[in-house]
Design a protein around this motif. Sequence first.
Motif, short mmCIF file in Angstrom:
data_model
loop_
_atom_site.label_atom_id
_atom_site.label_comp_id
_atom_site.label_asym_id
_atom_site.label_seq_id
_atom_site.Cartn_x
_atom_site.Cartn_y
_atom_site.Cartn_z
N THR A 15 13.50 -19.20 8.67
CA THR A 15 13.75 -18.99 9.00
C THR A 15 14.48 -18.34 10.89
OG1 THR A 15 15.33 -16.76 8.58
CG2 THR A 15 16.53 -18.66 7.68
N ALA A 16 14.44 -18.77 11.37
CA ALA A 16 14.32 -17.96 12.93
C ALA A 16 14.44 -16.56 13.48
CB ALA A 16 14.36 -19.00 14.40
N ASP A 17 13.78 -15.67 13.34
CA ASP A 17 13.66 -14.46 14.18
C ASP A 17 15.16 -14.19 15.09
OD1 ASP A 17 13.04 -11.62 14.86
OD2 ASP A 17 11.40 -11.85 16.25
N SER A 19 15.64 -11.78 16.68
CA SER A 19 15.60 -10.20 17.55
C SER A 19 16.65 -11.06 19.47
CB SER A 19 14.24 -10.05 17.64
OG SER A 19 14.15 -9.99 16.28
N ALA A 62 22.64 -11.51 14.61
CA ALA A 62 21.85 -10.91 13.96
C ALA A 62 21.04 -10.13 13.08
CB ALA A 62 20.94 -10.48 15.91
N GLN A 65 21.11 -12.48 10.43
CA GLN A 65 20.20 -13.19 9.98
C GLN A 65 19.13 -12.30 9.59
OE1 GLN A 65 22.10 -16.20 9.77
NE2 GLN A 65 20.11 -16.52 10.20
N ASP A 66 18.73 -10.91 9.99
CA ASP A 66 17.43 -10.31 9.77
C ASP A 66 17.91 -9.48 8.32
OD1 ASP A 66 15.72 -9.47 11.66
OD2 ASP A 66 17.00 -8.29 12.76
N HIS A 69 15.74 -11.77 6.70
CA HIS A 69 14.55 -12.15 6.42
C HIS A 69 13.82 -10.22 6.12
CE1 HIS A 69 14.77 -14.16 10.34
NE2 HIS A 69 13.72 -14.58 9.91
N ASN A 71 14.74 -7.50 6.11
CA ASN A 71 14.93 -6.42 7.37
C ASN A 71 15.48 -5.51 7.60
OD1 ASN A 71 13.88 -4.84 9.99
ND2 ASN A 71 14.09 -6.65 11.32
N GLY A 74 16.34 -3.79 11.58
CA GLY A 74 17.13 -4.66 12.23
C GLY A 74 18.16 -4.91 12.08
N SER A 185 10.23 -12.34 23.04
CA SER A 185 10.74 -12.64 22.10
C SER A 185 10.51 -14.74 21.66
CB SER A 185 11.78 -12.59 21.27
OG SER A 185 11.72 -11.26 21.06
N ALA A 189 7.22 -17.14 19.95
CA ALA A 189 7.85 -17.79 19.26
C ALA A 189 7.73 -19.01 19.46
CB ALA A 189 8.85 -16.98 19.28
#
Length: 207
Positions: A15-17, A19, A62, A65-66, A69, A71, A74, A185, A189
């Motif tokens: 999955t995309a970052d 941020s 976000a 999604q984090d 990850h 994270n 985040g 960002s 990427a």
Amino acid sequence: MSAHPSSSQSVQIVTADPSAIGLFGLAIVTLVASSQKLEITEGLSYVIPWAVFLGAFAQLFACIQDAKHNNTFGMTAFGAYAFFWFGMAGSWLIKLGVFGTVLAEAVDPKQLGFAFLGYLIFTLFMTIGATEANKVLLIIFALIDLLFLGLTFNSFGIAAEAFHKLAAFSELGIGIVSLYGCGASVLNAHFGRTFLPLGAPLRIFKK
């Protein structure tokens, strides 16, 4: 009867970052809100939708999604500030009398002051974490510290005008630096290299 060996496959989901979209949401809402604080624009009517859709929903996306990850930093940051903007939008709606005159007349700015104080303490902790992320993020968190410092004292009526200006200029700075962070960002990427530098972490707490 023949036995067939079982085969196992591992599937990796990439999955995309998130941020960039989170920083974009933060950038736009702070630019719009700071314009009102700096008296470049007037009123809150057009600030509210940007607070809800950019400040709140973009950062909440976000955050989710984090979480995927793993994270924690985040996820917590984007989630906490997303709900801040939901809260501010609701508070502004009450202040403007959307939910009736009874709520509007019972507004006490000091209650917001306690919320801002809580966010100030939270942001100070997060600023420590940002030292090990990158310098752009550290600058953003330092400016958020100043924003909540200004909002807190302004809400409590302590040197209100001076702290209102501190909040206004800090918020404008957050918007500008967050736009840069968003651009960096995305382009870093996209090109697979450092196109716009974010700055190395300070390496104070993590080696």
